[in-house]
Design an enzyme around this catalytic site. Sequence first.
Site: not given
Length: 216
Positions: A45-47, A87
């Site tokens: 997940s990019e966060n 990330s």
Amino acid sequence: MDKRDMIAKRIAGFFEEGNLGNLGIGIPTLVANHLSPDKNVMLHSENGFIGLGPTPKPEEVDKDVLNAGGHEVTILPGGSCFDSSFSFLLARGGHVDITVLGALEVDEKGDLANWMIPGKMVPGMGGGMDLAAGAKKVIIAMEHTTKTGEPRILKKCTLPLTAVGVVKHIVTELGVMDVTKEGIVLRELAPGVTVEEIKKKTEATLIIPDKVGVMA
């Protein structure tokens, strides 16, 4: 089965043992609900975490555990959290095996437009460009036409592009298509859908092989 879940379930079949994947917002998010635990697939997940799990049941909701789209999710045992710089290093550095993205338009060359809707205020493209350019394989999950019935699979994209020539597979409620050097090849049809129906709802020229499978 709901058509969005049908799309997500079919895309889950593209993942292989040990893959690191990333799921965009919308239909792609649902893919996490259909991945077999036997495949040992990890989702990024990019966060800032790896270990994205299925949509939580009401009793499992933790308002501090959100995906990049701000939706409540789960983290599987063994998951890990990290900062945004790491990330995006994963997203941009070729470490993501498969990214599943939604789209506004896709064209015959595999160009992708998925971040700007004409007449709408948008904050930007988010991490879509990073993932589309950095992932080893880009799969599009979307409904085949717009709400007004206009094709989304075009001869040439008309909206600002997210990435050029990156799309490998397109999965809609009507079928599964591969983007090749020769054009878009129809590989599978959803149950009850005919070749003529999908051609009618597609602006791009579909290459129809002698044998077209059934979308599982």
